[in-house]
Enzyme design. Sequence first.
Site, PDB file in Angstrom:
ATOM      1  N   ASN A  33      24.150  32.100  37.855  1.00 20.00           N
ATOM      2  CA  ASN A  33      25.532  32.524  38.044  1.00 20.00           C
ATOM      3  C   ASN A  33      25.694  32.748  39.543  1.00 20.00           C
ATOM      4  O   ASN A  33      24.938  33.489  40.142  1.00 20.00           O
ATOM      5  CB  ASN A  33      25.779  33.838  37.278  1.00 20.00           C
ATOM      6  CG  ASN A  33      27.199  34.317  37.420  1.00 20.00           C
ATOM      7  OD1 ASN A  33      28.077  33.547  37.810  1.00 20.00           O
ATOM      8  ND2 ASN A  33      27.429  35.586  37.144  1.00 20.00           N
ATOM      9  N   GLY A  34      26.654  32.059  40.167  1.00 16.71           N
ATOM     10  CA  GLY A  34      26.854  32.230  41.615  1.00 16.71           C
ATOM     11  C   GLY A  34      27.112  30.879  42.269  1.00 16.71           C
ATOM     12  O   GLY A  34      27.375  29.889  41.600  1.00 16.71           O
ATOM     13  N   GLU A  69      56.317  40.084  43.754  1.00 16.87           N
ATOM     14  CA  GLU A  69      55.107  40.165  42.928  1.00 16.87           C
ATOM     15  C   GLU A  69      54.969  41.560  42.310  1.00 16.87           C
ATOM     16  O   GLU A  69      54.623  41.705  41.140  1.00 16.87           O
ATOM     17  CB  GLU A  69      53.881  39.815  43.762  1.00 16.87           C
ATOM     18  CG  GLU A  69      52.552  39.887  43.036  1.00 16.87           C
ATOM     19  CD  GLU A  69      52.491  39.033  41.774  1.00 16.87           C
ATOM     20  OE1 GLU A  69      53.360  38.160  41.586  1.00 16.87           O
ATOM     21  OE2 GLU A  69      51.584  39.277  40.947  1.00 16.87           O
ATOM     22  N   LYS A  86      54.828  42.312  38.258  1.00 17.05           N
ATOM     23  CA  LYS A  86      53.745  43.075  37.617  1.00 17.05           C
ATOM     24  C   LYS A  86      54.322  44.187  36.743  1.00 17.05           C
ATOM     25  O   LYS A  86      53.935  44.379  35.613  1.00 17.05           O
ATOM     26  CB  LYS A  86      52.805  43.679  38.676  1.00 17.05           C
ATOM     27  CG  LYS A  86      51.909  42.707  39.366  1.00 17.05           C
ATOM     28  CD  LYS A  86      50.820  42.111  38.498  1.00 17.05           C
ATOM     29  CE  LYS A  86      51.093  40.817  37.830  1.00 17.05           C
ATOM     30  NZ  LYS A  86      51.403  39.605  38.445  1.00 17.05           N
ATOM     31  N   TRP A 111      31.213  28.971  33.739  1.00 18.07           N
ATOM     32  CA  TRP A 111      32.551  28.976  34.346  1.00 18.07           C
ATOM     33  C   TRP A 111      32.400  28.054  35.544  1.00 18.07           C
ATOM     34  O   TRP A 111      31.811  28.434  36.570  1.00 18.07           O
ATOM     35  CB  TRP A 111      32.934  30.387  34.778  1.00 18.07           C
ATOM     36  CG  TRP A 111      34.118  30.454  35.665  1.00 18.07           C
ATOM     37  CD1 TRP A 111      34.133  30.492  37.027  1.00 18.07           C
ATOM     38  CD2 TRP A 111      35.496  30.448  35.273  1.00 18.07           C
ATOM     39  NE1 TRP A 111      35.417  30.514  37.498  1.00 18.07           N
ATOM     40  CE2 TRP A 111      36.270  30.490  36.460  1.00 18.07           C
ATOM     41  CE3 TRP A 111      36.145  30.423  34.053  1.00 18.07           C
ATOM     42  CZ2 TRP A 111      37.663  30.499  36.429  1.00 18.07           C
ATOM     43  CZ3 TRP A 111      37.531  30.429  34.032  1.00 18.07           C
ATOM     44  CH2 TRP A 111      38.278  30.466  35.210  1.00 18.07           C
ATOM     45  N   HIS A 115      74.565  43.539  49.759  1.00 19.56           N
ATOM     46  CA  HIS A 115      75.559  42.468  49.493  1.00 19.56           C
ATOM     47  C   HIS A 115      75.918  42.404  48.018  1.00 19.56           C
ATOM     48  O   HIS A 115      76.211  41.328  47.495  1.00 19.56           O
ATOM     49  CB  HIS A 115      74.992  41.127  49.993  1.00 19.56           C
ATOM     50  CG  HIS A 115      74.780  41.105  51.470  1.00 19.56           C
ATOM     51  ND1 HIS A 115      75.804  40.939  52.374  1.00 19.56           N
ATOM     52  CD2 HIS A 115      73.664  41.328  52.209  1.00 19.56           C
ATOM     53  CE1 HIS A 115      75.339  41.018  53.602  1.00 19.56           C
ATOM     54  NE2 HIS A 115      74.032  41.241  53.540  1.00 19.56           N
ATOM     55  N   GLU A 137      56.270  42.780  33.586  1.00 21.61           N
ATOM     56  CA  GLU A 137      55.548  42.017  32.552  1.00 21.61           C
ATOM     57  C   GLU A 137      54.556  42.891  31.784  1.00 21.61           C
ATOM     58  O   GLU A 137      54.154  42.537  30.682  1.00 21.61           O
ATOM     59  CB  GLU A 137      54.866  40.783  33.130  1.00 21.61           C
ATOM     60  CG  GLU A 137      53.702  41.005  34.034  1.00 21.61           C
ATOM     61  CD  GLU A 137      53.055  39.677  34.456  1.00 21.61           C
ATOM     62  OE1 GLU A 137      53.050  38.710  33.683  1.00 21.61           O
ATOM     63  OE2 GLU A 137      52.572  39.626  35.591  1.00 21.61           O
ATOM     64  N   CYS A 166      29.658  33.177  35.460  1.00 20.70           N
ATOM     65  CA  CYS A 166      29.117  32.644  34.215  1.00 20.70           C
ATOM     66  C   CYS A 166      28.481  33.770  33.412  1.00 20.70           C
ATOM     67  O   CYS A 166      28.276  34.862  33.899  1.00 20.70           O
ATOM     68  CB  CYS A 166      28.080  31.592  34.533  1.00 20.70           C
ATOM     69  SG  CYS A 166      28.752  30.291  35.568  1.00 20.70           S
ATOM     70  N   LYS A 192      48.765  33.416  28.811  1.00 18.15           N
ATOM     71  CA  LYS A 192      48.045  33.376  30.090  1.00 18.15           C
ATOM     72  C   LYS A 192      48.343  32.078  30.836  1.00 18.15           C
ATOM     73  O   LYS A 192      48.412  32.045  32.039  1.00 18.15           O
ATOM     74  CB  LYS A 192      46.533  33.503  29.855  1.00 18.15           C
ATOM     75  CG  LYS A 192      45.705  33.525  31.142  1.00 18.15           C
ATOM     76  CD  LYS A 192      46.105  34.673  32.052  1.00 18.15           C
ATOM     77  CE  LYS A 192      45.424  34.616  33.400  1.00 18.15           C
ATOM     78  NZ  LYS A 192      46.008  35.570  34.367  1.00 18.15           N
ATOM     79  N   ARG A 226      35.470  35.615  28.206  1.00 20.17           N
ATOM     80  CA  ARG A 226      36.028  35.338  29.540  1.00 20.17           C
ATOM     81  C   ARG A 226      36.371  33.861  29.702  1.00 20.17           C
ATOM     82  O   ARG A 226      36.611  33.400  30.796  1.00 20.17           O
ATOM     83  CB  ARG A 226      35.054  35.809  30.612  1.00 20.17           C
ATOM     84  CG  ARG A 226      34.886  37.328  30.555  1.00 20.17           C
ATOM     85  CD  ARG A 226      34.032  37.863  31.642  1.00 20.17           C
ATOM     86  NE  ARG A 226      32.645  37.437  31.513  1.00 20.17           N
ATOM     87  CZ  ARG A 226      31.679  37.924  32.287  1.00 20.17           C
ATOM     88  NH1 ARG A 226      31.990  38.819  33.202  1.00 20.17           N
ATOM     89  NH2 ARG A 226      30.458  37.540  32.168  1.00 20.17           N
TER      90      ARG A 226
END
Length: 619
Positions: free
Chosen positions: A111-112, A492, A496, A79, A515, A499, A2, A614, A27
Amino acid sequence: MCGIVGYTGKKSAAPILLNGLRRLEYRGYDSAGLALSTEAGIRVEKSEGKVAKLAEILGDYEETPGLGDALTGIAHTRWATHGPPTTINAHPHGACPPGGGEAPRVVLVHNGIIENYKTLKVLLEGEGRTLASETDTEVLAHLVDSYYEGDLQQAMTKALAKVTGTFGIVCMAKDEPGVLLVARRGSPIVIGLGEDETLVASDAAAILRHTRQVVYLDDNDIARIEGAEVEIRSLDTGPVTRHPTEIDWSDDAAEKGGYAHYMLKEIFEQPDAIWNTIRGRMDADRGNAVLSGLNLNPRDLADLRRVLVVGCGTSLHAGLVGEYAIEDFAGLPAEVEQAAEFRYRNPIVGARDLVLSISQSGETADTLAAVREAVDKGALVAGLVNVVGSTIARETGRGIYLHAGPEISVASTKAFTSQVSCLLMIALKFARAARMSRERGMQFVREIEAIPELVRSVLATNDAIAKVAERYAKAEHAFYLGRGYMYPVALEGALKLKEISYIHAEAFHAAELKHGSIALLTEEIPVVAIAPEGPGKEKTLSNVAECRARGSKVVLVATEGDEEVDGYGDDVLWIPECPLHTAVIPATVALQLFAYHVARVRGCSIDQPRNLAKSVTVE
Ligand code: AGP
């Protein structure tokens, strides 16, 4: 994660707090609020939605008695971690003694994650206190108030001795106008030192306009602030000295915590993000995972016939790791499927199947549709989601929140490693409900808890990886090879690279290359091969030899000290020794950094690549 801002001094606090929140809102927060110390007591205003909505509610505060001339205040953008993003769950949270009326005596922002908040809540309600929200933070406010006898620092010190979990807190008391109490354990808090004023924030971006002289609290520090007076103590050892530092970041860099891009910041956040994902969910003594959000007891697991994992993009790649781990350790049939494919092929799924939907945003249209299809077919459905209160989280009704904090960069990094950490915990839970012994479970817990340190080891090689990346930045194509647990890593890693650098990167199962696709290989096409110590390494090295024979340069991901890989890689990205199922994460982090630096050298728009969003909320 947060956003927190506090102010005490000689200026009107409201505009300083609002502007500070705006600097943190990038954020992606879901609700906001502030509290001002006024003649009539502490005034709290909060709302779901963005900071703009809070500013609307405050209206013309200069003209409002008590608001414009309030010189001390705290503010927060949320958040959500506990409880959906609603006005009642928004911070600040206040508390007063039972029967003490509406006006709060103590108000705080946090925050936490307070891990023992449920236990504390029962105790506080037992004392006759009424808590209105679903948050762990309101419990904290009542806990502090329960110890308050006119000295806020003393009350906070006693309360925090009862708390397990993480916090960054700013607190005010009605009877101590002009005073802020600040404490930190696991969630950053920075104090900005002004002429005759002091600011507090979770992130320097919120206070840079006022001062560049700051003090960073250490874990278990508590600070009492009044005007320009700042007195810092350790909750453990008493008075401490924390020396101020000068922030020389630009404003833009400050929003990224000093990193050049959100992607790099989020790559480096992974040790903490993974720790927040696993924290409180490992039972070392019983060698098991504690995943109450799944709401599946061992009896339910015994009835399960199969696990289907659905997702898209990076989440799909994490799902493949989950498939391997669940079958590998729990002996339960598992399969992963692209969510759009699943939803349109009239899948054979029913009451004894668990459909696990993986989504960072919790809003991906294809994954949401797959969830709804699984629900309609009567399957058990669970979500592995980062955004609390998101649609997929709400519609699955059960699951695990990643607690990885907001992921801003379009390229997903910390969400992937948190998803894989979650899936390993799920595999452990399923395995312990089957044939895995307590001893093996205890070892598995240690393997998972070791992951943050494995990631730190790779992050420490960032400069070396940057040098390697610079040598490949001009490539137009690249092949990624892996097998077993390293195949999703290849997928993955290739995603990365393509993109964010726009290099055409394609991942192959290492055995599949011969093959057909090897026909494409020339010396112009580098090959990235992931071959850490473990079953399959030798076979992958043979595939690498086939590529080298065609003149391709090879970037190898290998285990530190493994001399068997000598001669196979033109460049090597080293990862620490660890079992293959956890090696997925350090190997991926190495490839995240490789892709990041290639894109940086190519001058690409790393955080917002062309054509991408996103969260893909359309089909
Ligand atoms: C990965 O870097 C991309 N951002 C993209 O593939 C993403 O993983 C995919 O769109 C799924 O998003 P979700 O996890 O929010 O559902």
